[in-house]
Design a protein around this motif. Structure first.
Motif, PDB file in Angstrom:
ATOM      1  N   HIS A 106       0.860  -1.184   0.000  1.00 53.38           N
ATOM      2  CA  HIS A 106       0.000   0.000   0.000  1.00 53.38           C
ATOM      3  C   HIS A 106       0.900   1.238   0.000  1.00 53.38           C
ATOM      4  O   HIS A 106       1.694   1.456   0.901  1.00 53.38           O
ATOM      5  CB  HIS A 106      -0.887  -0.017   1.259  1.00 53.38           C
ATOM      6  N   TYR A 107       0.798   2.042  -1.060  1.00 56.60           N
ATOM      7  CA  TYR A 107       1.650   3.218  -1.181  1.00 56.60           C
ATOM      8  C   TYR A 107       0.946   4.280  -2.023  1.00 56.60           C
ATOM      9  O   TYR A 107      -0.126   4.042  -2.586  1.00 56.60           O
ATOM     10  CB  TYR A 107       3.001   2.859  -1.825  1.00 56.60           C
ATOM     11  N   GLU A 108       1.553   5.443  -2.109  1.00 56.56           N
ATOM     12  CA  GLU A 108       1.007   6.532  -2.917  1.00 56.56           C
ATOM     13  C   GLU A 108       1.974   6.838  -4.059  1.00 56.56           C
ATOM     14  O   GLU A 108       3.184   6.894  -3.853  1.00 56.56           O
ATOM     15  CB  GLU A 108       0.792   7.791  -2.070  1.00 56.56           C
ATOM     16  N   ARG A 109       1.433   7.005  -5.239  1.00 54.74           N
ATOM     17  CA  ARG A 109       2.234   7.403  -6.399  1.00 54.74           C
ATOM     18  C   ARG A 109       1.636   8.668  -6.985  1.00 54.74           C
ATOM     19  O   ARG A 109       0.434   8.753  -7.220  1.00 54.74           O
ATOM     20  CB  ARG A 109       2.261   6.305  -7.467  1.00 54.74           C
ATOM     21  N   ILE A 110       2.490   9.642  -7.189  1.00 50.46           N
ATOM     22  CA  ILE A 110       2.080  10.916  -7.775  1.00 50.46           C
ATOM     23  C   ILE A 110       2.887  11.110  -9.055  1.00 50.46           C
ATOM     24  O   ILE A 110       4.101  10.919  -9.077  1.00 50.46           O
ATOM     25  CB  ILE A 110       2.335  12.089  -6.815  1.00 50.46           C
ATOM     26  N   ALA A 111       2.218  11.442 -10.127  1.00 49.09           N
ATOM     27  CA  ALA A 111       2.892  11.689 -11.404  1.00 49.09           C
ATOM     28  C   ALA A 111       2.284  12.914 -12.055  1.00 49.09           C
ATOM     29  O   ALA A 111       1.082  13.146 -11.961  1.00 49.09           O
ATOM     30  CB  ALA A 111       2.775  10.478 -12.320  1.00 49.09           C
ATOM     31  N   GLU A 112       3.123  13.682 -12.690  1.00 48.45           N
ATOM     32  CA  GLU A 112       2.654  14.896 -13.359  1.00 48.45           C
ATOM     33  C   GLU A 112       3.407  15.062 -14.668  1.00 48.45           C
ATOM     34  O   GLU A 112       4.639  15.055 -14.695  1.00 48.45           O
ATOM     35  CB  GLU A 112       2.886  16.114 -12.466  1.00 48.45           C
ATOM     36  N   THR A 113       2.663  15.138 -15.744  1.00 45.89           N
ATOM     37  CA  THR A 113       3.255  15.352 -17.065  1.00 45.89           C
ATOM     38  C   THR A 113       3.065  16.805 -17.469  1.00 45.89           C
ATOM     39  O   THR A 113       1.961  17.333 -17.381  1.00 45.89           O
ATOM     40  CB  THR A 113       2.600  14.441 -18.115  1.00 45.89           C
ATOM     41  N   ARG A 114       4.133  17.424 -17.905  1.00 46.01           N
ATOM     42  CA  ARG A 114       4.089  18.836 -18.291  1.00 46.01           C
ATOM     43  C   ARG A 114       4.586  19.003 -19.718  1.00 46.01           C
ATOM     44  O   ARG A 114       5.542  18.345 -20.139  1.00 46.01           O
ATOM     45  CB  ARG A 114       4.964  19.683 -17.364  1.00 46.01           C
ATOM     46  N   ALA A 115       3.926  19.897 -20.428  1.00 50.14           N
ATOM     47  CA  ALA A 115       4.407  20.241 -21.761  1.00 50.14           C
ATOM     48  C   ALA A 115       5.553  21.242 -21.635  1.00 50.14           C
ATOM     49  O   ALA A 115       5.482  22.184 -20.856  1.00 50.14           O
ATOM     50  CB  ALA A 115       3.277  20.843 -22.586  1.00 50.14           C
ATOM     51  N   GLU A 116       6.610  21.010 -22.359  1.00 49.30           N
ATOM     52  CA  GLU A 116       7.716  21.955 -22.389  1.00 49.30           C
ATOM     53  C   GLU A 116       7.468  22.991 -23.483  1.00 49.30           C
ATOM     54  O   GLU A 116       6.649  22.783 -24.385  1.00 49.30           O
ATOM     55  CB  GLU A 116       9.025  21.216 -22.649  1.00 49.30           C
ATOM     56  N   GLY A 129      -2.430   8.934  -6.936  1.00 51.35           N
ATOM     57  CA  GLY A 129      -3.057   7.642  -6.723  1.00 51.35           C
ATOM     58  C   GLY A 129      -2.610   6.971  -5.443  1.00 51.35           C
ATOM     59  O   GLY A 129      -1.416   6.935  -5.142  1.00 51.35           O
ATOM     60  N   GLU A 130      -3.571   6.458  -4.673  1.00 51.60           N
ATOM     61  CA  GLU A 130      -3.277   5.585  -3.552  1.00 51.60           C
ATOM     62  C   GLU A 130      -3.476   4.168  -4.072  1.00 51.60           C
ATOM     63  O   GLU A 130      -4.541   3.841  -4.608  1.00 51.60           O
ATOM     64  CB  GLU A 130      -4.204   5.891  -2.389  1.00 51.60           C
ATOM     65  N   ILE A 131      -2.469   3.333  -3.920  1.00 52.48           N
ATOM     66  CA  ILE A 131      -2.447   2.050  -4.608  1.00 52.48           C
ATOM     67  C   ILE A 131      -2.295   0.899  -3.612  1.00 52.48           C
ATOM     68  O   ILE A 131      -1.508   0.991  -2.663  1.00 52.48           O
ATOM     69  CB  ILE A 131      -1.285   2.009  -5.626  1.00 52.48           C
ATOM     70  N   TRP A 132      -3.068  -0.163  -3.860  1.00 51.86           N
ATOM     71  CA  TRP A 132      -2.893  -1.434  -3.156  1.00 51.86           C
ATOM     72  C   TRP A 132      -2.442  -2.426  -4.211  1.00 51.86           C
ATOM     73  O   TRP A 132      -3.240  -2.904  -5.018  1.00 51.86           O
ATOM     74  CB  TRP A 132      -4.193  -1.885  -2.496  1.00 51.86           C
ATOM     75  N   GLU A 133      -1.174  -2.731  -4.249  1.00 56.90           N
ATOM     76  CA  GLU A 133      -0.576  -3.556  -5.303  1.00 56.90           C
ATOM     77  C   GLU A 133      -0.400  -4.989  -4.825  1.00 56.90           C
ATOM     78  O   GLU A 133       0.213  -5.237  -3.776  1.00 56.90           O
ATOM     79  CB  GLU A 133       0.779  -2.971  -5.710  1.00 56.90           C
TER      80      GLU A 133
END
Length: 311
Positions: A106-116, A129-133
């Motif tokens: 159980h962990y949290e993953r944060i991702a952010e995609t940005r246009a350059e 996202g809070e994830i149960w893997e």
């Protein structure tokens, strides 16, 4: 002796010595930093000798016609390789318990995609996202999507996901079976790197494989081995970057053509915070992963959710 006499004697002492360069000073700097980290109080004589050596370096720079001033944090690493070696040690200093195959991470993953600037048709995309893997990948996994800090108006929903055979990264249980032998692991990382980005040379493939694998929880012993291998790769450099949460860290970056891939570490503990992948023409993605907790079951009510099939 007075200060003027000291400087005169030091000038004469170093008059016929080669001028200091980055290559000549690097070993001494690394040794000095290593000694500083032991936190032992130096004896008066040793301290006096160190001051004499530092003064000698200053006089040598003065005789070259310039004074180069550099300030170092006593705890700061001397190189990208040293950052990775410190990260390898940190990975096993506070390991999490070994999970069973039938448990969840159980962990949290944060991702952010940005246009350059100048990059069309890219993002922005924000994932919190809070994830149960599932440890062995055999059970449905829960993803709880939440609004990100940068987009608080975003949607919130939960979904059960099925791990697709042959797609995505290996399950945690699979990673537990990876070798920690340096040559065997180097080969595994290169295979993974070539799956993510084709037509890379050996070092680039190993680095890409490492960055890709570390995007989800990895057994601490394997983390240690990966960082140890990464420390030997050519072309790595340090810079300051913020992870997807906005926390500033010390990053180890490797540039390969249009790809710039980084691992970001805590400046004090050297624990992995996350990473960044920057590709010309495709934009930038920042990600961070929290330390996992181990649970036996999914949260109450989650099994009634609609299950997303394998696509």
């Amino acid at each position: 002796m007075n200060e003027l006499t000291d400087l005169t004697e030091l000038r004469d002492l170093f008059a016929d010595k080669p001028h200091p360069t980055a290559d000549r000073l690097a070993p001494a700097r690394t040794a000095l930093l290593a000694e500083a980290r032991t936190q032992r109080r130096p004896r008066a004589r040793a301290a006096g000798l160190r001051r004499l050596m530092l003064a000698g370096g200053l006089v040598a720079a003065m005789t070259a016609g310039v004074i180069a001033v550099q300030t170092f944090n006593a705890s700061a690493p001397a190189s990208a390789a040293e950052v990775l070696r410190l990260a390898a040690a940190a990975a096993t200093e506070t390991p999490w318990p070994e999970p069973r195959d039938d448990q969840y991470l159980h962990y949290e993953r944060i991702a952010e995609t940005r246009a350059e600037k100048g990059v069309p048709n890219v993002g922005p995309r924000h994932i919190t996202g809070e994830i149960w893997e599932s440890v062995d990948g055999s059970r449905p996994e829960l993803w709880w999507h939440k609004p990100s800090k940068s987009r608080p108006q975003g949607p919130e929903y939960k979904e059960l996901r099925t791990r697709c055979p042959g797609r995505g990264g290996p399950a945690y249980a699979d990673l537990r079976g990876w070798p920690t032998d340096q040559e065997q692991l180097r080969h595994k990382l290169a295979e993974r790197g070539n799956e993510l980005h084709r037509n890379k040379d050996a070092a680039a493939a190993v680095w890409s494989g490492a960055v890709g694998i570390l995007g989800t929880p990895v057994p601490p012993k394997l983390q240690e081995a990966i960082f140890t291998i990464a420390a030997t790769l050519p072309g790595i450099e340090t810079e300051e970057l913020k992870d997807a949460t906005g926390k500033s860290g010390i990053a180890v970056t490797r540039v390969d053509g249009r790809f710039r891939e980084s691992l970001i570490f805590d400046k004090t503990s050297y624990v992995l915070l996350g990473g960044q992948e920057l590709a010309l023409g495709r934009g930038r993605e920042l990600w961070s992963v929290t330390r996992p907790q181990i649970t036996d079951v999914l949260p109450a009510g989650s099994t009634s959710l609609k299950r997303r099939g394998c696509r």
